[in-house]
Design an enzyme around this catalytic site. Structure first.
Site, mmCIF file in Angstrom:
data_model
loop_
_atom_site.group_PDB
_atom_site.id
_atom_site.type_symbol
_atom_site.label_atom_id
_atom_site.label_comp_id
_atom_site.label_asym_id
_atom_site.label_seq_id
_atom_site.Cartn_x
_atom_site.Cartn_y
_atom_site.Cartn_z
ATOM 1 N N GLU A 45 0.818 -1.159 -0.032
ATOM 2 C CA GLU A 45 -0.024 -0.194 -0.010
ATOM 3 C C GLU A 45 0.868 1.237 -0.067
ATOM 4 O O GLU A 45 1.627 1.664 0.925
ATOM 5 C CB GLU A 45 -0.987 0.075 1.183
ATOM 6 C CG GLU A 45 -2.123 -0.896 0.909
ATOM 7 C CD GLU A 45 -1.881 -1.998 1.975
ATOM 8 O OE1 GLU A 45 -1.706 -1.893 3.278
ATOM 9 O OE2 GLU A 45 -2.051 -3.016 1.451
ATOM 10 N N ASP A 56 -5.038 8.006 11.534
ATOM 11 C CA ASP A 56 -3.491 7.660 11.763
ATOM 12 C C ASP A 56 -2.910 8.110 13.155
ATOM 13 O O ASP A 56 -3.204 9.202 13.489
ATOM 14 C CB ASP A 56 -2.442 8.305 10.642
ATOM 15 C CG ASP A 56 -2.883 7.420 9.316
ATOM 16 O OD1 ASP A 56 -2.561 6.234 9.584
ATOM 17 O OD2 ASP A 56 -3.052 7.987 8.419
#
Ligand SMILES: Cc1ncc(COP(=O)(O)O)c(C=O)c1O
EC number: 4.2.1.20
Lengths: 253, 393
Positions: A45, A56
């Protein structure tokens, strides 16, 4: 058949790696991809950096911020990936937040992905309903798989809904957390992995968030088809640089 | 044309819920329940009672005689500055804390910029005995020290947001990350008409008490429900949404929204989103926001921390785009001057956010017979340091 599906047909647990494009150095993207493939990683990814990555934790926030400071943009990433299919053959996905894609133009973005040989997209802040109402046709036109997330809190009903809408695989978030949370896997995860396994979904599941070493990798892949390492890999890159990739991957399995 | 949210949370092309799956259960729970809960008689009773007895509503609609004389028109001030805690923000936090209780949440999180919403949240958490965690950019913690102290006195934990530019948008990111990490027992009290559906609609409904009161108060004073214009400043847009709400579908009422131009639109130090923004996604909503051509969110600037946000709520994006709202922007200097003028003419020290709305009188000519309502969103106590520095007091 798409490269992702082909890979998933193989009889082994997939090791997938996430990294932020443009980190540690702006032009490391291609060499990181080559090194990952050479060391036996099954899928990658490629993170498209964003200024405000809500899902995140600190590690990926910092690598995104650094990538942006290094000058990374959507266009530069596509320029770097222009001939990537002459050099790398494992499945590649782009993982990024929706706003940079929206500004590039969703159709232009998907077209570029297809031209570069990108197989799929993971866009955490583009949920199922908005995707189906506004963007699915474009993704389909360019043969891109859109990967959806599920979490321990996702209801069985919704998981079935997501399964029906998914192609390729389902991204199974290991715990209720942002990326890179430190906690080890416990009973709760095992029960969750077991519960999902029993749902007999049509799509394979790949586990992400909180995978960082051989132990978490093997726990996550007991029931699932593979696992994704992100923050753990980025921490290693910050410390050891590209040369650390070989030993890092070797230590996982 | 419709100016309220549709059932999917869209205002025209703006709005929606662009959230990661991790937030879906919480946001969906809220979406499915908010209208039902708000319609309950017991909710309405408790909400209205608290607004009356605790917040001090209705706030006066005050005819500003000397200000009116100066600008040769008829100016009323809606005195949200007289709310408990000093600004309109508490209307929303009262509503949301009652919502959180009915959803059986035990832990409250919030973001804050200037600290007004943080204080309003800490206040209702103290009132209800709920745990309160407020995220605040590290830079804002330094700029707004008195409000940090107030939150602590009220029992809240103030957590510095250390990511990004360490101001309001980053505090919002951190609050969202907290919610992702605490998916079952926590309610996120967003402080403006921003965020994923149903937040913009829910917050606008809680703030709509402002225009409901204006209607009946104006009827009493002027024998008419509708002013010619309503003026409000727009950061995220909650005080404006509340002041405009009852008039959205009444075209004869002019809607005037004032944004912060900072040091000037073209200086790179501005927060005038309607001029500088483009459609994009921020904090779960499709709306106008300030960003680079590559879609990275940029850092706004305003002397007023409460207007220092790179987006506007989707309702305002739609009011702007559709032309229903007339958008203006006011610089730091113009706002500070207007703030001081209100002190001298009316004996009211306004919040610097609200001073932006007042500065419109220097920029737009009104008719003598016009009836104008300015939403005075907050009082200036929190801004004393800025006033002192700016005017060398
Ligand atoms: C007094 C006052 N007015 C206005 C605002 C701006 O917020 P909104 O646009 O949501 O009303 C703030 C925010 O802190 C405020 O404290």
């Amino acid at each position: 058949m798409n490269r992702i599906q082909q890979k998933l047909e193989q009889d082994k647990k997939l090791l997938s790696i996430y990294f932020s494009a443009g980190f540690p150095e702006l032009n490391d993207t291609v060499s990181i991809l080559e090194k990952l493939e050479a060391n036996g990683v099954d899928m990658v990814e490629i993170g498209l950096p964003f200024s405000d990555p809500l899902a995140d934790g600190p590690t990926i926030q910092q690598s995104s911020t650094q990538a942006l400071k290094n000058g990374m943009t959507t266009q530069i990433l596509f320029d770097q990936l222009e001939n990537i299919r002459e050099r790398v053959s494992i499945p590649l996905l782009i993982m990024g937040y929706f706003n940079p894609i929206l500004q590039y133009g969703v159709e232009a973005f998907c077209k570029k992905c297809k031209e570069s040989g990108i197989d799929g997209l993971i866009i955490p802040d583009l949920p199922l309903a908005e995707y189906e109402a506004h963007y699915k046709d474009i993704f389909d036109k360019y043969g891109l798989m859109n990967i959806f997330l599920i979490t321990p809190q996702t209801s069985d009903d919704r998981i079935h809904q997501i399964d029906a809408a998914s192609k390729g695989f389902i991204y199974m978030v290991s715990s209720a957390s942002t990326t890179g949370s430190g906690s080890a896997f416990g009973n709760e995860q095992e029960e969750y992995f077991e519960r999902i396994h029993k749902l007999k979904l049509k799509n394979p599941c790949i586990v992400g968030f909180g995978i960082k070493d051989a132990n978490t990798f093997s726990m996550a892949t007991k029931r699932a088809s593979g696992a994704i390492i992100g923050s753990g890999f980025i921490k290693m890159l910050s410390k050891d640089g590209i040369e650390g990739i070989g030993p890092f991957v070797a230590a996982i399995r | 044309m419709k100016y309220n949210a549709d059932e999917k949370g869209y205002y025209g092309e703006f709005g929606g819920a662009y959230i990661p799956e991790m937030l879906y259960p919480n946001v969906e729970e809220l979406r499915q329940n908010y209208l039902k809960i708000m319609a309950e008689e017991s909710f309405q009773k408790e909400f209205n009672e608290l607004l009356k007895e605790y917040v001090g509503r209705p706030t006066p609609l005050y005819f500003a005689k000397r200000l009116s004389e100066k600008y040769n028109t008829k100016i009323y001030l809606k005195r949200e500055d007289l709310c408990h805690t000093g600004a309109h923000k508490v209307n929303n936090t009262i509503g949301q804390i009652l919502m959180a209780q009915r959803l059986k949440k035990k832990r409250i999180i919030a973001e804050t910029g200037a600290g007004q919403h943080g204080v309003a949240t800490a206040t209702v958490c103290a009132l209800m005995g709920l745990e309160c965690i407020v995220y605040m950019g590290e830079i804002d913690i330094e700029r707004q020290a008195p409000n940090v102290a107030r939150m602590k006195m009220l029992g809240a934990t103030v957590v510095p947001a250390l990511s990004g530019s360490r101001t309001l948008k980053d505090a919002t990111n951190e609050a969202i990350r907290d919610w992702i990490n605490n998916p079952t027992d926590t309610h996120y009290i967003i402080g403006s008409v921003v965020g994923p559906h149903p937040y913009p609609d829910m917050v606008a409904r809680f703030q709509s008490v402002i225009s409901k009161e204006i209607k009946s108060q104006l009827q009493e004073k002027e024998g008419r429900k509708n002013p010619d214009y309503v003026i409000a400043c727009v950061g995220g847009g909650s005080n404006a949404a509340g002041a405009f709400y009852e008039y959205l579908d009444t075209p004869e009422v002019g809607i005037l929204a004032v944004e912060a131009a900072g040091k000037g639109i073209d200086t790179g130090k501005s927060a005038a989103t309607s001029v500088l923004g483009k459609m994009g996604i921020i904090h779960g909503s499709k709306t106008l926001l300030m960003q680079t051509p590559d879609g990275q969110i940029t850092e706004p600037y305003s002397i007023s921390a409460g207007l220092d946000y790179p987006g506007v709520g989707p309702m305002h994006a739609h009011l702007f785009k559709s032309g229903r709202g007339e958008f203006h922007s006011v610089t730091d200097d113009e706002a500070m001057k207007a703030g001081l003028e209100l002190c001298k003419l009316e004996g009211i020290i306004p919040a610097i956010e609200s001073s932006h709305a007042l500065a419109l009188f220097e920029k737009k000519q009104f008719k003598k017979e016009d009836v104008i309502v300015v939403n005075l969103s907050g009082r200036g106590d929190k801004d004393l340091n800025t006033y002192i520095e700016y005017f060398n007091l």
